[in-house]
Design a protein around this motif. Sequence first.
Motif, PDB file in Angstrom:
ATOM      1  N   ALA A 328       0.818  -1.213   0.000  1.00  0.00           N
ATOM      2  CA  ALA A 328       0.000   0.000   0.000  1.00  0.00           C
ATOM      3  C   ALA A 328       0.855   1.267   0.000  1.00  0.00           C
ATOM      4  O   ALA A 328       0.364   2.348  -0.345  1.00  0.00           O
ATOM      5  CB  ALA A 328      -0.932  -0.004   1.213  1.00  0.00           C
ATOM      6  N   ARG A 329       2.132   1.145   0.380  1.00  0.00           N
ATOM      7  CA  ARG A 329       3.027   2.311   0.410  1.00  0.00           C
ATOM      8  C   ARG A 329       3.826   2.450  -0.886  1.00  0.00           C
ATOM      9  O   ARG A 329       4.660   3.352  -1.004  1.00  0.00           O
ATOM     10  CB  ARG A 329       4.013   2.199   1.587  1.00  0.00           C
ATOM     11  CG  ARG A 329       3.365   2.053   2.950  1.00  0.00           C
ATOM     12  CD  ARG A 329       4.302   2.477   4.067  1.00  0.00           C
ATOM     13  NE  ARG A 329       5.581   1.794   4.066  1.00  0.00           N
ATOM     14  CZ  ARG A 329       5.819   0.626   4.645  1.00  0.00           C
ATOM     15  NH1 ARG A 329       4.839  -0.019   5.258  1.00  0.00           N
ATOM     16  NH2 ARG A 329       7.025   0.095   4.619  1.00  0.00           N
ATOM     17  N   LEU A 330       3.584   1.577  -1.841  1.00  0.00           N
ATOM     18  CA  LEU A 330       4.353   1.589  -3.085  1.00  0.00           C
ATOM     19  C   LEU A 330       3.591   2.320  -4.191  1.00  0.00           C
ATOM     20  O   LEU A 330       2.372   2.214  -4.280  1.00  0.00           O
ATOM     21  CB  LEU A 330       4.651   0.155  -3.529  1.00  0.00           C
ATOM     22  CG  LEU A 330       5.438  -0.703  -2.545  1.00  0.00           C
ATOM     23  CD1 LEU A 330       5.564  -2.125  -3.069  1.00  0.00           C
ATOM     24  CD2 LEU A 330       6.824  -0.109  -2.280  1.00  0.00           C
ATOM     25  N   LYS A 331       4.317   3.031  -5.037  1.00  0.00           N
ATOM     26  CA  LYS A 331       3.696   3.739  -6.154  1.00  0.00           C
ATOM     27  C   LYS A 331       4.544   3.591  -7.412  1.00  0.00           C
ATOM     28  O   LYS A 331       5.778   3.695  -7.363  1.00  0.00           O
ATOM     29  CB  LYS A 331       3.540   5.230  -5.834  1.00  0.00           C
ATOM     30  CG  LYS A 331       2.489   5.542  -4.778  1.00  0.00           C
ATOM     31  CD  LYS A 331       2.312   7.050  -4.626  1.00  0.00           C
ATOM     32  CE  LYS A 331       1.230   7.382  -3.602  1.00  0.00           C
ATOM     33  NZ  LYS A 331       1.035   8.850  -3.457  1.00  0.00           N
ATOM     34  N   TYR A 332       3.860   3.367  -8.530  1.00  0.00           N
ATOM     35  CA  TYR A 332       4.534   3.418  -9.831  1.00  0.00           C
ATOM     36  C   TYR A 332       4.814   4.882 -10.161  1.00  0.00           C
ATOM     37  O   TYR A 332       4.051   5.773  -9.791  1.00  0.00           O
ATOM     38  CB  TYR A 332       3.647   2.833 -10.928  1.00  0.00           C
ATOM     39  CG  TYR A 332       3.599   1.325 -10.971  1.00  0.00           C
ATOM     40  CD1 TYR A 332       4.654   0.592 -11.513  1.00  0.00           C
ATOM     41  CD2 TYR A 332       2.483   0.631 -10.491  1.00  0.00           C
ATOM     42  CE1 TYR A 332       4.597  -0.799 -11.576  1.00  0.00           C
ATOM     43  CE2 TYR A 332       2.424  -0.756 -10.548  1.00  0.00           C
ATOM     44  CZ  TYR A 332       3.486  -1.462 -11.086  1.00  0.00           C
ATOM     45  OH  TYR A 332       3.426  -2.837 -11.145  1.00  0.00           O
ATOM     46  N   LEU A 333       5.895   5.139 -10.866  1.00  0.00           N
ATOM     47  CA  LEU A 333       6.167   6.489 -11.343  1.00  0.00           C
ATOM     48  C   LEU A 333       5.342   6.753 -12.590  1.00  0.00           C
ATOM     49  O   LEU A 333       5.166   5.877 -13.437  1.00  0.00           O
ATOM     50  CB  LEU A 333       7.660   6.662 -11.649  1.00  0.00           C
ATOM     51  CG  LEU A 333       8.598   6.535 -10.452  1.00  0.00           C
ATOM     52  CD1 LEU A 333      10.029   6.852 -10.863  1.00  0.00           C
ATOM     53  CD2 LEU A 333       8.159   7.452  -9.309  1.00  0.00           C
ATOM     54  N   LYS A 334       4.854   7.967 -12.703  1.00  0.00           N
ATOM     55  CA  LYS A 334       4.014   8.336 -13.838  1.00  0.00           C
ATOM     56  C   LYS A 334       4.867   8.637 -15.066  1.00  0.00           C
ATOM     57  O   LYS A 334       6.036   9.033 -14.963  1.00  0.00           O
ATOM     58  CB  LYS A 334       3.179   9.568 -13.484  1.00  0.00           C
ATOM     59  CG  LYS A 334       2.214   9.356 -12.324  1.00  0.00           C
ATOM     60  CD  LYS A 334       1.554  10.659 -11.921  1.00  0.00           C
ATOM     61  CE  LYS A 334       0.676  10.486 -10.681  1.00  0.00           C
ATOM     62  NZ  LYS A 334       0.116  11.778 -10.210  1.00  0.00           N
ATOM     63  N   VAL A 335       4.256   8.453 -16.218  1.00  0.00           N
ATOM     64  CA  VAL A 335       4.907   8.827 -17.474  1.00  0.00           C
ATOM     65  C   VAL A 335       4.894  10.353 -17.582  1.00  0.00           C
ATOM     66  O   VAL A 335       3.863  10.991 -17.355  1.00  0.00           O
ATOM     67  CB  VAL A 335       4.168   8.208 -18.676  1.00  0.00           C
ATOM     68  CG1 VAL A 335       4.787   8.688 -19.982  1.00  0.00           C
ATOM     69  CG2 VAL A 335       4.199   6.688 -18.581  1.00  0.00           C
ATOM     70  N   LEU A 336       6.035  10.944 -17.906  1.00  0.00           N
ATOM     71  CA  LEU A 336       6.144  12.395 -18.023  1.00  0.00           C
ATOM     72  C   LEU A 336       6.236  12.812 -19.485  1.00  0.00           C
ATOM     73  O   LEU A 336       6.812  12.103 -20.307  1.00  0.00           O
ATOM     74  CB  LEU A 336       7.374  12.905 -17.266  1.00  0.00           C
ATOM     75  CG  LEU A 336       7.447  12.589 -15.769  1.00  0.00           C
ATOM     76  CD1 LEU A 336       8.708  13.202 -15.174  1.00  0.00           C
ATOM     77  CD2 LEU A 336       6.208  13.086 -15.025  1.00  0.00           C
ATOM     78  N   SER A 337       5.689  13.977 -19.777  1.00  0.00           N
ATOM     79  CA  SER A 337       5.801  14.535 -21.122  1.00  0.00           C
ATOM     80  C   SER A 337       7.235  15.020 -21.346  1.00  0.00           C
ATOM     81  O   SER A 337       8.025  15.120 -20.400  1.00  0.00           O
ATOM     82  CB  SER A 337       4.829  15.703 -21.288  1.00  0.00           C
ATOM     83  OG  SER A 337       5.234  16.791 -20.462  1.00  0.00           O
ATOM     84  N   GLN A 338       7.550  15.349 -22.583  1.00  0.00           N
ATOM     85  CA  GLN A 338       8.896  15.852 -22.878  1.00  0.00           C
ATOM     86  C   GLN A 338       9.175  17.146 -22.112  1.00  0.00           C
ATOM     87  O   GLN A 338      10.293  17.350 -21.627  1.00  0.00           O
ATOM     88  CB  GLN A 338       9.045  16.080 -24.388  1.00  0.00           C
ATOM     89  CG  GLN A 338       9.103  14.810 -25.218  1.00  0.00           C
ATOM     90  CD  GLN A 338      10.294  13.934 -24.868  1.00  0.00           C
ATOM     91  OE1 GLN A 338      11.391  14.414 -24.606  1.00  0.00           O
ATOM     92  NE2 GLN A 338      10.077  12.626 -24.854  1.00  0.00           N
ATOM     93  N   GLU A 339       8.183  17.995 -21.983  1.00  0.00           N
ATOM     94  CA  GLU A 339       8.373  19.242 -21.237  1.00  0.00           C
ATOM     95  C   GLU A 339       8.609  18.949 -19.755  1.00  0.00           C
ATOM     96  O   GLU A 339       9.484  19.565 -19.115  1.00  0.00           O
ATOM     97  CB  GLU A 339       7.153  20.151 -21.402  1.00  0.00           C
ATOM     98  CG  GLU A 339       7.237  21.472 -20.634  1.00  0.00           C
ATOM     99  CD  GLU A 339       8.466  22.301 -21.002  1.00  0.00           C
ATOM    100  OE1 GLU A 339       9.010  22.975 -20.099  1.00  0.00           O
ATOM    101  OE2 GLU A 339       8.889  22.265 -22.180  1.00  0.00           O
ATOM    102  N   GLN A 340       7.841  18.013 -19.187  1.00  0.00           N
ATOM    103  CA  GLN A 340       8.040  17.647 -17.786  1.00  0.00           C
ATOM    104  C   GLN A 340       9.404  16.993 -17.577  1.00  0.00           C
ATOM    105  O   GLN A 340      10.059  17.220 -16.553  1.00  0.00           O
ATOM    106  CB  GLN A 340       6.912  16.711 -17.343  1.00  0.00           C
ATOM    107  CG  GLN A 340       5.549  17.385 -17.244  1.00  0.00           C
ATOM    108  CD  GLN A 340       4.422  16.391 -17.014  1.00  0.00           C
ATOM    109  OE1 GLN A 340       4.440  15.271 -17.547  1.00  0.00           O
ATOM    110  NE2 GLN A 340       3.450  16.789 -16.219  1.00  0.00           N
ATOM    111  N   LEU A 341       9.813  16.195 -18.529  1.00  0.00           N
ATOM    112  CA  LEU A 341      11.122  15.565 -18.436  1.00  0.00           C
ATOM    113  C   LEU A 341      12.236  16.607 -18.425  1.00  0.00           C
ATOM    114  O   LEU A 341      13.251  16.445 -17.733  1.00  0.00           O
ATOM    115  CB  LEU A 341      11.339  14.590 -19.599  1.00  0.00           C
ATOM    116  CG  LEU A 341      10.697  13.213 -19.449  1.00  0.00           C
ATOM    117  CD1 LEU A 341      10.832  12.417 -20.744  1.00  0.00           C
ATOM    118  CD2 LEU A 341      11.334  12.444 -18.290  1.00  0.00           C
ATOM    119  N   ARG A 342      12.062  17.662 -19.180  1.00  0.00           N
ATOM    120  CA  ARG A 342      13.066  18.725 -19.187  1.00  0.00           C
ATOM    121  C   ARG A 342      13.170  19.375 -17.807  1.00  0.00           C
ATOM    122  O   ARG A 342      14.265  19.741 -17.360  1.00  0.00           O
ATOM    123  CB  ARG A 342      12.729  19.764 -20.253  1.00  0.00           C
ATOM    124  CG  ARG A 342      13.147  19.346 -21.667  1.00  0.00           C
ATOM    125  CD  ARG A 342      13.026  20.493 -22.646  1.00  0.00           C
ATOM    126  NE  ARG A 342      11.642  20.729 -23.038  1.00  0.00           N
ATOM    127  CZ  ARG A 342      11.041  20.115 -24.048  1.00  0.00           C
ATOM    128  NH1 ARG A 342      11.703  19.225 -24.771  1.00  0.00           N
ATOM    129  NH2 ARG A 342       9.788  20.382 -24.361  1.00  0.00           N
TER     130      ARG A 342
END
Length: 354
Positions: A328-342
């Motif tokens: 319950a304390r674990l989370k997948y990381l979300k996919v980021l857009s190219q702008e968010q990745l920058r």
Amino acid sequence: MKKRIATAVALLCCLLALLFFWRLGTAARKQTLQLYIWSEYIDPAILTAFEKATNSRVVVSVYESNEDMIAKLRGGGVSQYDIVVPTDYVVPNMVELGLLQPLNKNLIPNLRNLDEKFVGLPFDPENTYTVPYQWGTTGIGYRKDRLPENFERSWGLIFDPKQQYGPFVMIDEMRSMLAAAAFYLGFDPSTTVPAELQQIQELLIQAKRRSAGLIGGVGGKNQLVSGTANVAVVYSGDALQAAEENPNIGYFVPREGAHIWLDVMAIPAKAPNPELANRFINFILDAEVGAQLSNYNRFATPNAAALPRINPRDRQNPAIYPDETTFARLKYLKVLSQEQLRLVDAVWTAVKSS
């Protein structure tokens, strides 16, 4: 005339024989599979068995971060390698960059062996490009013989100077370390809010200055084994491998939460041998091979058919297969857009250059 005919027939027979043996030699010639994978992430015996089963040769190259792997593919590796093993959250960006090709599912009948909860995830909803390989968590490995018994199971071991117990190392993997800092601060591990990213950056810079450094891949595990570090940010399976080498090593998921990840197999867009690559994926998904893989590297298997063959001690180990409370304390990381990745890349660049 008969002599000429006989000579012509003899020549024709020779040519046909040469053609036959040339084709036979070509068929017998070993194909090569170029595997680009995280270090210490596959049992060499599995590769030997695949080579024997397919009359092929496997050449292994390794990387220590998703960023390194993607940079290599973009620099020409997309036509050099047949298999890569990215982490779930980078797959959409790789597809967008044209780095991956669709799988040939007709060559992967063992897809039926996968656990349903690892199929059709948001990063690749139709499993068009990827197939699950292994899953695990990113948490804290530590030396039991150098920390007090009642220490707090928190990311504070990394980020709070008052909780520091001697030398520690951080993992040289951007999204994992940003997520760790975000969990500690109470933020979403995939945050791209500028104000929150600024706090994460400051926290990571302070921690890095107190640490023994950023180390990629299995480096943290090796530091724990050698005693160079008392605490390290590590992947769950690496910590378990370290404990096999030194029983004084433990692992935990911090109370604030941690990153759960799924590594997947994929085929680069211009792979030199895509058919053999698809057959390799199918081979890994075999129930026996899937169990052999997880029993070797101590990460959790996404292969439901392999689970009954997993070492019972590992199957019951919450560090590998977390209980419901930990999960319950674990989370997948979300996919980021190219702008968010920058945005996050700018934070990581500032941390590494500090």
